[in-house]
Design a protein around this motif. Structure first.
Motif, PDB file in Angstrom:
ATOM      1  N   ILE A 121       0.833  -1.203   0.000  1.00  0.00           N
ATOM      2  CA  ILE A 121       0.000   0.000   0.000  1.00  0.00           C
ATOM      3  C   ILE A 121       0.868   1.254   0.000  1.00  0.00           C
ATOM      4  CG2 ILE A 121      -1.739   1.266   1.322  1.00  0.00           C
ATOM      5  CD1 ILE A 121      -2.781  -1.493   2.247  1.00  0.00           C
ATOM      6  N   SER A 122       2.011   1.195   0.677  1.00  0.00           N
ATOM      7  CA  SER A 122       2.922   2.343   0.677  1.00  0.00           C
ATOM      8  C   SER A 122       3.505   2.591  -0.710  1.00  0.00           C
ATOM      9  CB  SER A 122       4.055   2.119   1.684  1.00  0.00           C
ATOM     10  OG  SER A 122       3.555   2.023   2.996  1.00  0.00           O
ATOM     11  N   VAL A 123       3.901   1.502  -1.405  1.00  0.00           N
ATOM     12  CA  VAL A 123       4.411   1.638  -2.768  1.00  0.00           C
ATOM     13  C   VAL A 123       3.322   2.228  -3.671  1.00  0.00           C
ATOM     14  CG1 VAL A 123       5.215   0.357  -4.798  1.00  0.00           C
ATOM     15  CG2 VAL A 123       6.100  -0.203  -2.518  1.00  0.00           C
ATOM     16  N   TYR A 124       2.127   1.726  -3.511  1.00  0.00           N
ATOM     17  CA  TYR A 124       0.981   2.256  -4.264  1.00  0.00           C
ATOM     18  C   TYR A 124       0.819   3.750  -4.009  1.00  0.00           C
ATOM     19  CZ  TYR A 124      -3.965   2.864  -5.541  1.00  0.00           C
ATOM     20  OH  TYR A 124      -5.144   3.309  -6.077  1.00  0.00           O
ATOM     21  N   GLY A 125       0.918   4.165  -2.748  1.00  0.00           N
ATOM     22  CA  GLY A 125       0.768   5.574  -2.401  1.00  0.00           C
ATOM     23  C   GLY A 125       1.835   6.450  -3.039  1.00  0.00           C
ATOM     24  N   LEU A 156       2.273   0.151  -9.671  1.00  0.00           N
ATOM     25  CA  LEU A 156       2.173   0.954 -10.886  1.00  0.00           C
ATOM     26  C   LEU A 156       0.743   1.386 -11.169  1.00  0.00           C
ATOM     27  CD1 LEU A 156       4.690  -0.889 -13.231  1.00  0.00           C
ATOM     28  CD2 LEU A 156       4.910   1.415 -12.294  1.00  0.00           C
ATOM     29  N   ARG A 157      -0.219   0.609 -10.724  1.00  0.00           N
ATOM     30  CA  ARG A 157      -1.616   1.009 -10.923  1.00  0.00           C
ATOM     31  C   ARG A 157      -1.937   2.300 -10.182  1.00  0.00           C
ATOM     32  NH1 ARG A 157      -6.653  -1.645  -8.269  1.00  0.00           N
ATOM     33  NH2 ARG A 157      -6.642   0.450  -7.347  1.00  0.00           N
ATOM     34  N   GLY A 158      -1.121   2.633  -9.167  1.00  0.00           N
ATOM     35  CA  GLY A 158      -1.358   3.855  -8.406  1.00  0.00           C
ATOM     36  C   GLY A 158      -1.233   5.121  -9.236  1.00  0.00           C
ATOM     37  N   ILE A 159      -0.480   5.057 -10.351  1.00  0.00           N
ATOM     38  CA  ILE A 159      -0.357   6.223 -11.225  1.00  0.00           C
ATOM     39  C   ILE A 159      -1.695   6.565 -11.867  1.00  0.00           C
ATOM     40  CG2 ILE A 159       0.644   7.010 -13.411  1.00  0.00           C
ATOM     41  CD1 ILE A 159       3.174   5.550 -12.734  1.00  0.00           C
ATOM     42  N   ALA A 160      -2.545   5.556 -12.043  1.00  0.00           N
ATOM     43  CA  ALA A 160      -3.650   5.668 -12.992  1.00  0.00           C
ATOM     44  C   ALA A 160      -4.808   6.545 -12.527  1.00  0.00           C
ATOM     45  CB  ALA A 160      -4.155   4.266 -13.332  1.00  0.00           C
ATOM     46  N   TYR A 161      -5.326   6.297 -11.318  1.00  0.00           N
ATOM     47  CA  TYR A 161      -6.547   7.032 -10.972  1.00  0.00           C
ATOM     48  C   TYR A 161      -6.329   8.538 -10.855  1.00  0.00           C
ATOM     49  CZ  TYR A 161      -6.244   8.212  -5.942  1.00  0.00           C
ATOM     50  OH  TYR A 161      -5.927   8.784  -4.732  1.00  0.00           O
ATOM     51  N   PRO A 162      -5.151   9.027 -10.390  1.00  0.00           N
ATOM     52  CA  PRO A 162      -4.974  10.481 -10.406  1.00  0.00           C
ATOM     53  C   PRO A 162      -4.975  11.062 -11.818  1.00  0.00           C
ATOM     54  CG  PRO A 162      -3.388   9.441  -8.925  1.00  0.00           C
ATOM     55  CD  PRO A 162      -4.019   8.354  -9.724  1.00  0.00           C
ATOM     56  N   LEU A 163      -4.435  10.318 -12.784  1.00  0.00           N
ATOM     57  CA  LEU A 163      -4.463  10.805 -14.162  1.00  0.00           C
ATOM     58  C   LEU A 163      -5.898  10.998 -14.625  1.00  0.00           C
ATOM     59  CD1 LEU A 163      -1.671   8.674 -15.894  1.00  0.00           C
ATOM     60  CD2 LEU A 163      -1.502  10.991 -14.978  1.00  0.00           C
ATOM     61  N   PHE A 164      -6.757  10.061 -14.300  1.00  0.00           N
ATOM     62  CA  PHE A 164      -8.155  10.151 -14.720  1.00  0.00           C
ATOM     63  C   PHE A 164      -8.901  11.239 -13.950  1.00  0.00           C
ATOM     64  CE2 PHE A 164     -12.631   9.027 -14.806  1.00  0.00           C
ATOM     65  CZ  PHE A 164     -12.834   8.653 -16.122  1.00  0.00           C
ATOM     66  N   ALA A 165      -8.831  11.193 -12.635  1.00  0.00           N
ATOM     67  CA  ALA A 165      -9.648  12.085 -11.816  1.00  0.00           C
ATOM     68  C   ALA A 165      -9.131  13.517 -11.823  1.00  0.00           C
ATOM     69  CB  ALA A 165      -9.717  11.551 -10.380  1.00  0.00           C
ATOM     70  N   TYR A 166      -7.834  13.705 -11.608  1.00  0.00           N
ATOM     71  CA  TYR A 166      -7.315  15.066 -11.460  1.00  0.00           C
ATOM     72  C   TYR A 166      -7.202  15.793 -12.795  1.00  0.00           C
ATOM     73  CZ  TYR A 166      -6.268  13.619  -6.687  1.00  0.00           C
ATOM     74  OH  TYR A 166      -6.367  13.171  -5.392  1.00  0.00           O
ATOM     75  N   ALA A 167      -7.039  15.045 -13.891  1.00  0.00           N
ATOM     76  CA  ALA A 167      -7.100  15.695 -15.201  1.00  0.00           C
ATOM     77  C   ALA A 167      -8.499  16.260 -15.430  1.00  0.00           C
ATOM     78  CB  ALA A 167      -6.722  14.714 -16.305  1.00  0.00           C
ATOM     79  N   PHE A 168      -9.516  15.537 -14.974  1.00  0.00           N
ATOM     80  CA  PHE A 168     -10.875  16.058 -15.113  1.00  0.00           C
ATOM     81  C   PHE A 168     -11.092  17.273 -14.215  1.00  0.00           C
ATOM     82  CE2 PHE A 168     -15.453  16.095 -14.053  1.00  0.00           C
ATOM     83  CZ  PHE A 168     -15.934  16.373 -15.337  1.00  0.00           C
TER      84      PHE A 168
END
Length: 448
Positions: free
Chosen positions: A66-70, A126-138
């Protein structure tokens, strides 16, 4: 019905109903997309760690995953703004969605069945990169599109959709799904929800501004590398971005720090059962989510800076004091503890207008970079909060930690009031323009 900066204000009563409540009509389906996407992302939020322990991870090993994900979440948060500058928000949202689904499939099909812990770290991290790209770009797309006088409301509805999905509704779906189909199948359910949200966000939102870069990619001397570096140098070119980032980090630093010691504080010192404590925290979160659109709307009337400083900074300082000291006056009284925590949850929403204020500090070509710094600060608070507790508590105990957290909020309120006034702020326009903000560098700080 969106406006460019400086366009004439239209009376709210003349707008379509969806814009009257603060949602830019061209982006309406984007809000739905973020809600569904974040529901999918939040499904596993409360059961991943015990699931990993059941599959052979030690407690520390599961925590490290979870820390790596963060850490990758923080990276993705910054990239969401920098990449939107170059490619436009919609393309970054699509990239985030594809990365989320790709690494989730690898996590489920390769890492978990093989029981290879290294692959779990790699694919889930590596999946941790993904949701900020989607949500914060919006979120950036919202600030590019929303009417100036409705940007606070528009941000409030974004955070409502985001927080309703992660972790609130997502966790509720997991609670229903796991007894029916099991934990592993529930991971696939989360993937399906993310795919639905991704499809809506990628194809149902037609607003043109988010489909193109915010910088001139054909200009002499432009390069992808130099634009990424501008995502860092924006702190030097516009120093108030750094101040706003500190305020954003303060927003949730005590919140995440609280969850290190509040469980034992309420169960051991106050005499509330663990199940009641969990219900208390859930209720605080739900009420806070409902307050997001309210404070967005209020900020468009009273001013972004005023709302952040007084409701966010001073209000949260009061809320922290209530959470810690009021239950000690009535040990075991659940209603008293619930009331104190709900006040704090509501006041956290006072920071909602910062999403509108921060990009207003810079010209359009730097708005993506500014929002990247904003998102990075949000991610760092998940680390700084617990770290503050770990450093301060051994020296002065819980009371000292709480006093430090209160001090953080008051410092954040002072920084906001002194340095973060902008002409676009509804409160500044009502007063005839910014007159109380202090310039740190005459040239740099006046661009907005």
């Amino acid at each position: 019905m969106s406006t460019a900066p400086g366009a004439p204000t239209v009376p709210r009563s003349a707008l379509p109903w969806v814009e009257r409540i603060g949602i830019p009509r061209p982006l309406m389906w984007g809000y739905v997309a973020v809600l569904i996407f974040m529901i999918g992302d939040g499904v596993e939020s409360n059961y991943l760690e015990p699931y990993l322990r059941d599959t052979g991870f030690s407690s520390s090993g599961a925590g490290l995953v979870i820390s790596v994900y963060g850490a990758f979440v923080a990276l993705g948060s910054w990239l969401s703004g920098a990449l939107s500058n170059v490619w436009g928000p919609r393309r970054v949202m699509r990239i985030g969605a594809v990365l989320w689904m790709l690494f989730e499939v690898l996590f489920l099909v390769v890492a978990l069945p093989s029981e290879n812990q290294l692959l779990v770290y790699v694919f889930y991290g590596l999946r941790g990169i993904a949701y900020p790209l989607f949500a914060y770009a919006f979120l950036l797309w919202i600030q590019l599109t929303a009417r100036r006088e409705l940007r606070g409301s528009a941000a409030g509805w974004f955070w409502f959709a985001y927080s309703a999905g992660l972790p609130t509704i997502g966790s509720a779906i997991a609670a229903v799904s796991i007894p029916l189909v099991g934990a592993y199948a529930t991971f696939w359910l989360s993937l399906g929800l993310v795919a639905v949200g991704a499809a809506i966000g990628s194809f149902a939102v037609k607003e043109a501004r988010g489909t193109r870069p915010m910088v001139d990619t054909t200009a002499p001397g432009f390069s992808f590398r130099s634009e990424l570096l501008r995502g860092v140098s924006v702190l030097k070119r516009h120093p108030r971005i750094g101040i706003a980032a500190v305020v954003r980090m303060i927003n949730t630093t005590p919140y995440f720090g609280f969850f290190v010691f509040l469980p034992s504080f309420f169960t051991d010192d106050i005499g509330i059962s663990e199940s009641k404590y969990l219900a208390l925290v859930t209720f605080m979160g739900v009420i806070g989510i409902l307050a997001d659109p309210f404070f967005g709307r209020i900020s468009d009337r009273l001013g972004w800076r005023s709302t952040i400083a007084w409701a966010g900074g001073v209000g949260c300082a009061l809320g922290v004091a209530l959470v810690y000291w009021v239950p000690q006056l009535a040990p075991g009284n659940y209603a008293v503890a619930l009331l104190a925590t709900v006040v704090y949850g509501i006041m956290l929403a006072g920071y909602i207008p910062l999403s509108a204020l921060l990009p207003s500090l810079v010209p359009e070509e730097d708005k993506g970079n500014a929002m990247g710094i904003y998102s990075l600060a949000a991610g760092l608070s998940t680390f700084v909060g617990p770290l503050t507790y770990s450093v301060v508590d051994p020296l002065v105990g819980h009371t000292g930690v709480v006093i430090v957290y209160i001090g953080m909020y008051l410092v954040g309120a002072l920084l906001t009031w002194r340095y973060l006034d902008v002409p676009e702020d509804p409160g500044s326009r009502r007063a005839g323009g910014p007159g109380t903000a202090v310039s740190l560098a005459p040239k740099d700080l006046q661009s907005s």
